[in-house]
Write a protein that holds these residues in place. Structure first.
Motif, PDB file in Angstrom:
ATOM      1  N   GLN A 218      20.532  36.096  50.810  1.00 42.86           N
ATOM      2  CA  GLN A 218      19.824  37.050  51.667  1.00 42.86           C
ATOM      3  C   GLN A 218      18.728  37.769  51.083  1.00 42.86           C
ATOM      4  OE1 GLN A 218      20.828  37.059  54.932  1.00 42.86           O
ATOM      5  NE2 GLN A 218      18.853  38.123  55.084  1.00 42.86           N
ATOM      6  N   LEU A 219      18.847  37.983  49.632  1.00 41.44           N
ATOM      7  CA  LEU A 219      17.660  38.617  48.886  1.00 41.44           C
ATOM      8  C   LEU A 219      16.334  37.613  48.917  1.00 41.44           C
ATOM      9  CD1 LEU A 219      17.104  40.923  47.214  1.00 41.44           C
ATOM     10  CD2 LEU A 219      18.245  40.131  45.310  1.00 41.44           C
ATOM     11  N   ILE A 220      16.805  36.434  48.806  1.00 41.02           N
ATOM     12  CA  ILE A 220      15.675  35.230  48.743  1.00 41.02           C
ATOM     13  C   ILE A 220      14.806  35.320  49.821  1.00 41.02           C
ATOM     14  CG2 ILE A 220      15.286  32.778  48.559  1.00 41.02           C
ATOM     15  CD1 ILE A 220      17.441  32.844  46.500  1.00 41.02           C
ATOM     16  N   ILE A 221      15.670  35.555  51.132  1.00 41.60           N
ATOM     17  CA  ILE A 221      15.192  35.476  52.288  1.00 41.60           C
ATOM     18  C   ILE A 221      14.439  36.697  52.727  1.00 41.60           C
ATOM     19  CG2 ILE A 221      15.771  35.405  54.952  1.00 41.60           C
ATOM     20  CD1 ILE A 221      16.445  32.929  53.877  1.00 41.60           C
ATOM     21  N   ASP A 222      15.081  38.072  52.258  1.00 42.47           N
ATOM     22  CA  ASP A 222      14.428  39.187  52.512  1.00 42.47           C
ATOM     23  C   ASP A 222      12.968  39.240  51.883  1.00 42.47           C
ATOM     24  OD1 ASP A 222      16.443  39.677  54.068  1.00 42.47           O
ATOM     25  OD2 ASP A 222      17.391  41.160  52.733  1.00 42.47           O
ATOM     26  N   LEU A 223      12.888  38.779  50.800  1.00 46.26           N
ATOM     27  CA  LEU A 223      11.850  38.653  49.810  1.00 46.26           C
ATOM     28  C   LEU A 223      10.720  37.613  50.128  1.00 46.26           C
ATOM     29  CD1 LEU A 223      13.327  39.513  46.304  1.00 46.26           C
ATOM     30  CD2 LEU A 223      12.331  41.101  47.653  1.00 46.26           C
ATOM     31  N   GLU A 224      11.240  36.811  50.897  1.00 49.53           N
ATOM     32  CA  GLU A 224      10.314  35.976  51.576  1.00 49.53           C
ATOM     33  C   GLU A 224       9.804  34.788  50.499  1.00 49.53           C
ATOM     34  OE1 GLU A 224       7.252  37.420  54.254  1.00 49.53           O
ATOM     35  OE2 GLU A 224       8.701  38.678  55.489  1.00 49.53           O
ATOM     36  N   ILE A 225      10.984  34.654  49.601  1.00 46.55           N
ATOM     37  CA  ILE A 225      10.436  33.763  48.551  1.00 46.55           C
ATOM     38  C   ILE A 225      10.293  32.413  49.038  1.00 46.55           C
ATOM     39  CG2 ILE A 225      11.320  32.750  46.492  1.00 46.55           C
ATOM     40  CD1 ILE A 225      12.792  35.350  45.764  1.00 46.55           C
ATOM     41  N   ALA A 226       9.252  31.730  48.469  1.00 47.76           N
ATOM     42  CA  ALA A 226       8.967  30.157  49.203  1.00 47.76           C
ATOM     43  C   ALA A 226       8.998  29.202  48.189  1.00 47.76           C
ATOM     44  CB  ALA A 226       7.403  30.273  49.764  1.00 47.76           C
ATOM     45  N   CYS A 227       9.392  28.105  48.513  1.00 49.09           N
ATOM     46  CA  CYS A 227       9.504  27.063  47.533  1.00 49.09           C
ATOM     47  C   CYS A 227       8.128  27.049  46.640  1.00 49.09           C
ATOM     48  CB  CYS A 227       9.854  25.749  48.039  1.00 49.09           C
ATOM     49  SG  CYS A 227       9.553  24.311  47.330  1.00 49.09           S
ATOM     50  N   PRO A 228       7.927  27.048  45.464  1.00 49.08           N
ATOM     51  CA  PRO A 228       6.669  26.826  44.857  1.00 49.08           C
ATOM     52  C   PRO A 228       6.041  25.551  45.060  1.00 49.08           C
ATOM     53  CG  PRO A 228       8.344  27.428  43.054  1.00 49.08           C
ATOM     54  CD  PRO A 228       9.173  27.093  44.434  1.00 49.08           C
ATOM     55  N   ILE A 229       6.676  24.409  45.392  1.00 50.47           N
ATOM     56  CA  ILE A 229       6.109  23.332  45.741  1.00 50.47           C
ATOM     57  C   ILE A 229       5.391  23.033  47.049  1.00 50.47           C
ATOM     58  CG2 ILE A 229       6.552  20.570  45.682  1.00 50.47           C
ATOM     59  CD1 ILE A 229       8.042  21.054  43.251  1.00 50.47           C
ATOM     60  N   SER A 230       6.424  23.500  48.242  1.00 49.29           N
ATOM     61  CA  SER A 230       5.912  23.199  49.568  1.00 49.29           C
ATOM     62  C   SER A 230       5.580  24.533  50.112  1.00 49.29           C
ATOM     63  CB  SER A 230       7.029  22.690  50.210  1.00 49.29           C
ATOM     64  OG  SER A 230       8.201  23.428  50.216  1.00 49.29           O
ATOM     65  N   GLY A 231       5.758  25.436  49.709  1.00 50.91           N
ATOM     66  CA  GLY A 231       5.445  26.800  50.248  1.00 50.91           C
ATOM     67  C   GLY A 231       6.590  27.200  51.645  1.00 50.91           C
ATOM     68  N   SER A 232       7.509  26.345  51.605  1.00 50.19           N
ATOM     69  CA  SER A 232       8.562  26.175  52.768  1.00 50.19           C
ATOM     70  C   SER A 232       9.367  27.558  52.466  1.00 50.19           C
ATOM     71  CB  SER A 232       9.373  25.103  52.894  1.00 50.19           C
ATOM     72  OG  SER A 232      10.594  25.299  53.422  1.00 50.19           O
ATOM     73  N   LYS A 233       9.913  28.243  53.400  1.00 54.10           N
ATOM     74  CA  LYS A 233      10.953  29.374  53.258  1.00 54.10           C
ATOM     75  C   LYS A 233      12.552  28.708  53.721  1.00 54.10           C
ATOM     76  CE  LYS A 233       7.376  32.635  53.252  1.00 54.10           C
ATOM     77  NZ  LYS A 233       6.635  33.347  54.185  1.00 54.10           N
ATOM     78  N   ASN A 234      12.651  27.634  54.027  1.00 51.63           N
ATOM     79  CA  ASN A 234      13.617  26.953  54.535  1.00 51.63           C
ATOM     80  C   ASN A 234      14.873  26.743  53.788  1.00 51.63           C
ATOM     81  OD1 ASN A 234      15.227  25.894  56.742  1.00 51.63           O
ATOM     82  ND2 ASN A 234      13.964  24.243  56.993  1.00 51.63           N
ATOM     83  N   TRP A 235      15.649  27.562  53.443  1.00 53.57           N
ATOM     84  CA  TRP A 235      16.774  27.311  52.392  1.00 53.57           C
ATOM     85  C   TRP A 235      18.081  27.000  52.690  1.00 53.57           C
ATOM     86  CZ3 TRP A 235      14.283  27.039  47.685  1.00 53.57           C
ATOM     87  CH2 TRP A 235      13.296  27.730  47.573  1.00 53.57           C
ATOM     88  N   THR A 236      18.896  26.230  51.994  1.00 57.99           N
ATOM     89  CA  THR A 236      20.303  26.153  52.340  1.00 57.99           C
ATOM     90  C   THR A 236      20.937  27.178  51.662  1.00 57.99           C
ATOM     91  OG1 THR A 236      20.602  25.282  49.955  1.00 57.99           O
ATOM     92  CG2 THR A 236      20.149  23.488  51.737  1.00 57.99           C
ATOM     93  N   GLU A 237      22.261  27.328  51.726  1.00 61.14           N
ATOM     94  CA  GLU A 237      23.312  28.335  51.274  1.00 61.14           C
ATOM     95  C   GLU A 237      23.060  27.993  49.742  1.00 61.14           C
ATOM     96  OE1 GLU A 237      26.093  24.926  51.605  1.00 61.14           O
ATOM     97  OE2 GLU A 237      24.028  25.596  52.429  1.00 61.14           O
TER      98      GLU A 237
END
Ligand code: ATP
Length: 512
Positions: free
Chosen positions: A172-191
């Protein structure tokens, strides 16, 4: 001295070109996160080990060293907690299919905010010069205080989630901080999932759980299981230490950044056994002693900082890292941990053997407390190499690559050159080399012009070059040239050993 990702790339290619570090199994295109030390790398590594061993073991009368096996009885890892808890939280990005350590994503996010604060502080310095009051600036500048509050808030949430093993909270912290994948820029994370870092294999020819053993993920347990053997056979009195240098193996989720994070690496660890209640005194002592040891290398005191752990491991009552300013920023180089009596008590319980100490002054038996210092040899190697590497512009407009390795650590201490290949000069050069070799690792080189030979030695960090010329045949003098200043001096052959020794003897580091 450059300090960015480019510097890392340059260091990696320099290390390969000159025989310091090669990708492992290079002819098969390498094996991820595994490296081989080449002919010069193994010399530098051995010298680093020697500096550590000499200072930690041989110069402390109450510290001894051992060399335990990599394979250990499997119960060791049950007792130490590694089977159940040596995990890292991993997360995958659904779009890029890249895998990350969830805690590292958050730490890197925090580091970016810290970098912004440091940029503001640097601007303040520039503007106000000597009048600049950094502490006041940090406490009152609205940009800095806002960012610091942001860091504190993230750290609070992070710590709460870590302490509760709340994997969903970390996600949730990763989602709330809007951290993106450094390679693709995507914020679509698994559990977030836990992943055990130990490598296992089978002992003998029987397969199955009964024969499952692990490659040790740290050298420390080899020390704990030998506590009694060493204490009794060495008649050790508390406080005393047991040290060890050896390989450790971790199936790291992501192993990047050259030799900084590998799956097979080497540790130099020391467990210091103390009276219960005295551990904080020794924790402070070892923090001070270890930072002094690092500073003696002369890589720049500003390149080190202490970082207290925000979440203490289950066995620790105090813990910090010595971080180093690597090409990729400040990262852990060494850990100093107050491990309480956790490990020895666990081994008592699982082995049924008493691991106590009889303290004659207190007239009582107790399980000693432990303060540990643990440094990664490969990370130390990278610290030295990255700070030593420089492409220097010379006065005549040309450039030279130079490795300003602290002279006692340099692979070769001196190179000996005959000016030409004739007139008996090679024979004299070889005689000089034969004498110096007893005390110092030397290299002989007669190929190419002298200038080119100097450059080759600069590039591998050799502190001294000695040239034999025709005058040598008459008066037994040679030219000695120093790596950093490039200054040259004419000296008698008999003086060489002394001149070299004064700068390259390990004593020069140990006395600092
Ligand atoms: P990190 O947080 O970077 O994974 P750690 O806290 O797990 O490190 P420790 O268990 O404290 O590391 O290990 C002690 C030392 O061993 C570290 O300070 C580091 O120098 C070294 N080390 C740990 N893991 C690796 C690795 N994968 N490759 C190289 N060195 C390592």
């Amino acid at each position: 001295m450059a300090s960015n990702e480019d510097n890392l790339k340059d260091v990696v290619s320099h290390a390969k070109e000159y025989g310091f570090v090669f990708p492992s199994s290079d002819i098969y295109d390498g094996l991820s996160a595994t490296y081989d030390y080449g002919q010069l790398g193994s010399e530098l590594k051995n010298n680093l080990k020697q500096y550590w061993w000499k200072s930690m073991v041989q110069m402390h009368e109450n510290i001894v060293g051992i060399d335990a096996a990599i394979f250990m009885h499997p119960t060791t890892w049950k007792a130490s907690g590694h089977v159940d808890a040596f995990n890292d939280p991993l997360i995958d990005n659904k779009d890029s299919k890249k895998r990350y350590r969830a805690d590292v994503l958050i730490e890197e996010y925090i580091a970016k905010i810290e970098a912004k604060i440091n940029k503001d502080v640097a601007k303040g310095f520039k503007r106000f010069g000597d009048d600049f009051d950094e502490a006041q600036f940090r406490a009152t500048n609205p940009n800095v205080t806002r960012r610091q509050a942001q860091i504190d808030e993230i750290n609070d949430k992070f710590k709460t989630a870590l302490e509760a093993d709340d994997l969903e909270g970390i996600r949730q912290l990763i989602i709330d901080l809007e951290i993106a994948c450094p390679i693709s820029g995507s914020k679509n994370w698994t559990e977030v999932r836990q992943f055990n870092l130990m490598f296992s294999t089978e002992l003998g020819s029987v397969a199955g759980d009964a024969s499952k053993i692990y490659l040790r993920p740290e050298t420390a347990q080899g020390i704990f299981v030998n506590y009694s053997n060493v204490q009794k056979s060495g008649r050790m009195k508390i406080p005393f230490g047991i040290a060890q240098i050896g390989k450790a193996f971790r199936n790291e989720i992501i192993a990047r950044q050259f030799i900084f994070r590998m799956r097979e690496f080497e540790q130099m660890e020391m467990q210091f056994f103390v009276r219960p209640g005295e551990e904080m005194k020794w924790y402070d002592y070892w923090k001070e002693t270890r930072i002094k040891w690092h500073n003696a290398l002369g890589l720049g005191e500003d390149n080190y900082r202490f970082h207290d752990h925000i979440k203490l491991a289950h066995y620790a009552n105090a813990a910090c890292d010595i971080e180093f300013n690597f090409p990729m920023g400040f990262k852990e180089l060494e850990g100093i941990h107050s491990r309480t009596d956790f490990d020895l008590k666990q081994h008592e319980e699982h082995s049924g053997k008493k691991l106590r100490y009889f303290d004659p002054e207190l007239n009582e038996h107790y399980v000693p407390y432990v303060v540990e210092t643990s440094i990664g040899l490969d990370r130390l190697f990278l610290a030295v190499l990255s700070k030593a590497y420089e492409v220097e512009k010379l006065e005549d407009g040309t450039e030279r690559s130079v490795l300003r390795i602290p002279p006692p650590l340099s692979p070769y201490k001196a190179a000996v050159f005959p000016l030409t290949k004739k007139d008996g000069l090679p024979e004299v050069a070889r005689e000089i080399m034969a004498k110096l070799q007893f005390d110092h690792n030397c290299q002989y080189d007669e190929k190419d012009a002298i200038g080119k030979r100097y450059r080759r030695q600069d590039a591998i960090g050799t502190p001294y070059c000695i040239t034999v010329d025709h005058q040598t045949l008459e008066d037994q003098t040679v030219t000695i040239r120093e790596r950093d200043s490039m200054s040259q001096e004419r000296v008698h052959i008999d003086e060489l050993n002394n001149i070299i020794d004064q700068r390259v003897n390990m004593r020069t580091l140990l006395l600092k």
